[in-house]
Structure formats: C-alpha cells, structure tokens
Design an enzyme around this catalytic site. Sequence first.
Site, mmCIF file in Angstrom:
data_model
loop_
_atom_site.group_PDB
_atom_site.id
_atom_site.type_symbol
_atom_site.label_atom_id
_atom_site.label_comp_id
_atom_site.label_asym_id
_atom_site.label_seq_id
_atom_site.Cartn_x
_atom_site.Cartn_y
_atom_site.Cartn_z
ATOM 1 N N GLY A 1 0.853 -1.062 -0.012
ATOM 2 C CA GLY A 1 0.104 -0.025 0.047
ATOM 3 C C GLY A 1 0.890 1.357 -0.063
ATOM 4 C CD GLU B 1 23.570 -9.517 -20.284
ATOM 5 O OE1 GLU B 1 23.567 -10.629 -20.739
ATOM 6 O OE2 GLU B 1 24.147 -9.295 -19.311
HETATM 7 N N1 COS Z 1 24.830 -17.202 -31.911
HETATM 8 C C1 COS Z 1 25.812 -17.557 -33.022
HETATM 9 N N2 COS Z 1 25.768 -16.808 -34.011
HETATM 10 C C2 COS Z 1 24.553 -15.839 -34.130
HETATM 11 C C3 COS Z 1 23.963 -15.520 -33.006
HETATM 12 C C4 COS Z 1 23.920 -16.224 -31.914
HETATM 13 N N3 COS Z 1 23.090 -16.232 -30.919
HETATM 14 N N4 COS Z 1 22.896 -14.753 -33.220
HETATM 15 C C5 COS Z 1 23.274 -14.500 -34.742
HETATM 16 N N5 COS Z 1 24.380 -15.197 -35.472
HETATM 17 C C6 COS Z 1 24.881 -15.090 -36.486
HETATM 18 C C7 COS Z 1 24.100 -15.386 -37.740
HETATM 19 O O1 COS Z 1 23.938 -16.754 -37.667
HETATM 20 C C8 COS Z 1 24.635 -14.612 -38.651
HETATM 21 O O2 COS Z 1 25.586 -15.426 -39.287
HETATM 22 P P1 COS Z 1 25.978 -15.831 -40.787
HETATM 23 O O3 COS Z 1 26.022 -14.390 -41.434
HETATM 24 O O4 COS Z 1 27.076 -16.484 -40.939
HETATM 25 O O5 COS Z 1 24.669 -16.567 -41.212
HETATM 26 C C9 COS Z 1 25.112 -13.523 -38.173
HETATM 27 O O6 COS Z 1 25.341 -13.757 -36.705
HETATM 28 C C10 COS Z 1 24.517 -12.383 -38.223
HETATM 29 O O7 COS Z 1 23.229 -12.735 -37.451
HETATM 30 P P2 COS Z 1 21.866 -11.780 -37.947
HETATM 31 O O8 COS Z 1 21.583 -11.731 -39.267
HETATM 32 O O9 COS Z 1 20.826 -12.527 -37.411
HETATM 33 O O10 COS Z 1 21.972 -10.546 -37.325
HETATM 34 P P3 COS Z 1 21.082 -9.171 -37.116
HETATM 35 O O11 COS Z 1 21.828 -8.343 -37.458
HETATM 36 O O12 COS Z 1 19.830 -9.696 -37.914
HETATM 37 O O13 COS Z 1 20.930 -9.357 -35.575
HETATM 38 C C11 COS Z 1 19.799 -9.791 -33.260
HETATM 39 C C12 COS Z 1 20.333 -10.174 -34.653
HETATM 40 C C13 COS Z 1 18.785 -8.585 -33.406
HETATM 41 C C14 COS Z 1 19.048 -10.976 -32.703
HETATM 42 C C15 COS Z 1 21.010 -9.224 -32.619
HETATM 43 O O14 COS Z 1 21.445 -8.150 -33.213
HETATM 44 C C16 COS Z 1 20.690 -8.860 -31.036
HETATM 45 O O15 COS Z 1 20.643 -9.702 -30.317
HETATM 46 N N6 COS Z 1 20.649 -7.382 -30.678
HETATM 47 C C17 COS Z 1 20.371 -7.187 -29.541
HETATM 48 C C18 COS Z 1 21.616 -6.779 -28.954
HETATM 49 C C19 COS Z 1 21.758 -6.556 -27.399
HETATM 50 O O16 COS Z 1 21.298 -7.674 -26.787
HETATM 51 N N7 COS Z 1 22.329 -5.745 -26.944
HETATM 52 C C20 COS Z 1 22.361 -5.297 -25.547
HETATM 53 C C21 COS Z 1 23.579 -5.315 -25.014
HETATM 54 S S1 COS Z 1 23.582 -4.770 -23.639
HETATM 55 S S2 COS Z 1 24.920 -5.918 -22.704
#
Ligand code: COS
Length: 387
Positions: free
Chosen positions: A347, A371
């Site tokens: 409350g 993250e």
């Molecule tokens: N593990 C291993 N490889 C990964 C992966 C993972 N979890 N996520 C992506 N990849 C790889 C992909 O396989 C791809 O490889 P290839 O080009 O060889 O195929 C490459 O990385 C690029 O991946 P993708 O095209 O998915 O990249 P995007 O730019 O679309 O981004 C997201 C993906 C949005 C998931 C990513 O940018 C993300 O997690 N963003 C949030 C960042 C974040 O959490 N920031 C906070 C930091 S605070 S500490």
Amino acid sequence: MALTIDVSQDKWGLNEQQRMIRDMVREFAVSNVEPRAAEIDRNCRFPVETFQEMAEMGLMGLPVDEQYGGGGADYLSYAIAVEELARVCASTALSFAAHTSLVVMPIFLFASEAQKMKYLPDLCSKRLGAYGLTEPNAGSDAGGTETTAVRQGDEYILNGTKIFITNANYAETFIATAVTEKGVGTKGISAFIFEKNTPGFSLGSKDEKLGMRGSDWGTLQFDNAKIPAENRIGEEGKGFKYFMQTLDNGRISIGALGVGIAQGALDKALRYAKERRQFGKAIAEFQAIQFMLADMAMEIEAARLLVYNAARLKLAGQPFSKEAAMAKLYASEVAMRATNHAIQIHGGYGYTKDFPVERYMRDAKLCEIGEGTSEIQRTVIARNILS
Ligand code: COS
C-alpha cells in the site's frame, strides 16, 4: 552431463555442489549484501567492498575452470548465485553478472590459451571486467556498430564510443567490438581485449539511472586508441558471433536476475502481509492479497524452471539460444509483475523509500532492457521457431 533431473534431494533437481553454492551465496547475500543495498541505491555507489569479498570467496570466476583461477563450478551454479544476490540487491547481482557472463565467459570460451592465461586469473580474483557492445547508434541493432579498428602494423587503432557499459568506471579489463572491415555487415566486426591504461582510451560521462543505481555504468571513448593486434579475440570478422553467443550465455543470468528480484519482492510481500493488520486481521487473510501472492509464487517457479532449463541445455552442450531468450523474457516480465504486486500489497508504505519494494520495481525494469530488450528476445524466439 545428462539431462536427467534428480528431484529426490531437492525439488529443483540441484546436485550437491549447486545446493552448496546456493546456500553459501544466500548466507553471504543476507549478511553482507542486503545491509548495503538501500545505501548504494540512494547514493549511486558501486560497492567495491562487496566485490572484494566476493573475490575472496572465489565467486568472480565461478563457472571458469580452476586451471585459469576460476571456481570450477557449472553454469547453473553461477545462475543460482546471480539469483541469490538479486534476491537482496539487484545492483550487486547485475555487476557480478556483467563481469562474469559478458567478460570472463567470452575470454574463457573464445580467447587463445595465451590470452586466457594472461587475463582470466586476475579477472577471477581481483580485477573487474566490462563489456563494450552498445553504441549511440547501435543498441538493438548490434550489427550497426560504428566504432572502427584499423590495422597498422602490430596494432589496431580504434575510434568510437560505447555507451551504457556496466562496470565501466571500476573495470580494469575490457572487451569490445569494432569494425575491422567496412561494407560486409556483421562479418566485418571483430572483438578485442584491452586494459584500462590503453593509450587513447578514456572513460566518458555517465547518465543517472532509474534503477540498478549501485551498479556502475559509463561510456567508453576511443580516440586513436592503440590496441596490440595480439589482443584481438579469435579471428578477424568473428566478433559479432562471439558477442551474440556471449549474450546467449548472459541472457540466462539476466533471467536469473529477474527471478531473484521477483523472489525478493515475494519474500518482502509475504512478511508484510502477515504483519500488517487492517479491519482487525492480518491482510494475508484477505483473498485479494492471497491471490496476488499465489500468482507471484506460481510465476516465479515457472520463470526459475525456464532459467534452469536453459542452463541445463547449455551444460549438456545442446542449443539453448531460444531457451535463454525465453527465460530472460519471461523472468523479466515476472519481475515487473511481482514487484508491482509487492508494492500494491505494501500500500502507501510500498510507495515510500522506507520499504525496499520500490527499489525492487525500479531495478526490475532493467531486466526488460539490458542484454537485449524484450522485443529482441521475442525476435530471437520467433526466428528460432520459424527456421
Ligand atoms: N549465436 C551464434 N551466431 C549468431 C547468433 C547467436 N546467438 N545470433 C546471430 N548469429 C550469427 C548469424 O548466424 C549470422 O551469421 P551468418 O552471417 O554466418 O549467417 C550473423 O550472426 C548475423 O546474424 P543476424 O543476421 O541474425 O544479425 P542481425 O543483425 O539481424 O541481428 C539480433 C540479430 C537482432 C538478434 C542481434 O543484433 C541482437 O541480439 N541484438 C540485441 C543486442 C543486445 O542484446 N544488446 C544489448 C547489449 S547490453 S550488454
């Protein structure tokens, strides 16, 4: 490790070492961490003394092999340690998690043997680490990194800025991403380890935060910073993948952080509901209060199981990216709902600084952002189930 879960000794299926670490960290959290929690929040003070104590206890490299100075525990034990700290002080848990899952772990997993021997013993015993990914124009779009690293002989010259970096002002060892090849997207990003005294590297200003005020954060500034080429982690162009895998690990610990905050809020709400009397009886006797407590307890157990499941998949060497995102997303939302209920149960008192539940709610919000926002977690989950 087999995925068989033995619940004969413990309803969560924890083994002896995991239970021992949970009990040890719980005792330390109650005796040393909780008494400082309100003060460090009020003064935005990073509790150096707590981290010295945790280093002495061997917690700062908990999931790292003993040959590198680590605690030799498994990743689930580490997640449980984060949860126990967050139950009393989320700021402490966050700084501990950023150091461990975002700095110690990627060095342990992706660095060369020489780099591991050089950096891990100190990080596991006396130095704090910070992880530089986020930039002013590269938040959720981590692949949009603008910091550059140009190779010149035996060095890379870095220019750019990293923001919102947990532990920045107290860390001595850093890892960060920078673009080593333009025009090839995420494949042009590399990762580097460097020390605080790197020429051309400095710390910039920091913003005041809503919550997690006892966890330091700041800005990393590179102005022709000179980093030895031998400090690159792994291959050139692999930094984005290393950092994405690092975030997969980190999201398990942020899930644990959310569970810990929610559990702490429930602890406080239960105590208050039994003590507070209105209309001639304890408010815990009212069904309206009981339903809130029941929902909190149920959601916390579900969130904890998601966190443990993701950690167990990781331990078994199975893919866990989707499960880590689910655990982080769900636990973060549970933490927000549980802290909201905890304030409601308190409350008017819950709205004051005299009770800790308002701090729990401010701290919980970070879990939905740090993250990877909740929207990014949904993106990761959707990509996984659609692929
Ligand atoms: N593990 C291993 N490889 C990964 C992966 C993972 N979890 N996520 C992506 N990849 C790889 C992909 O396989 C791809 O490889 P290839 O080009 O060889 O195929 C490459 O990385 C690029 O991946 P993708 O095209 O998915 O990249 P995007 O730019 O679309 O981004 C997201 C993906 C949005 C998931 C990513 O940018 C993300 O997690 N963003 C949030 C960042 C974040 O959490 N920031 C906070 C930091 S605070 S500490």
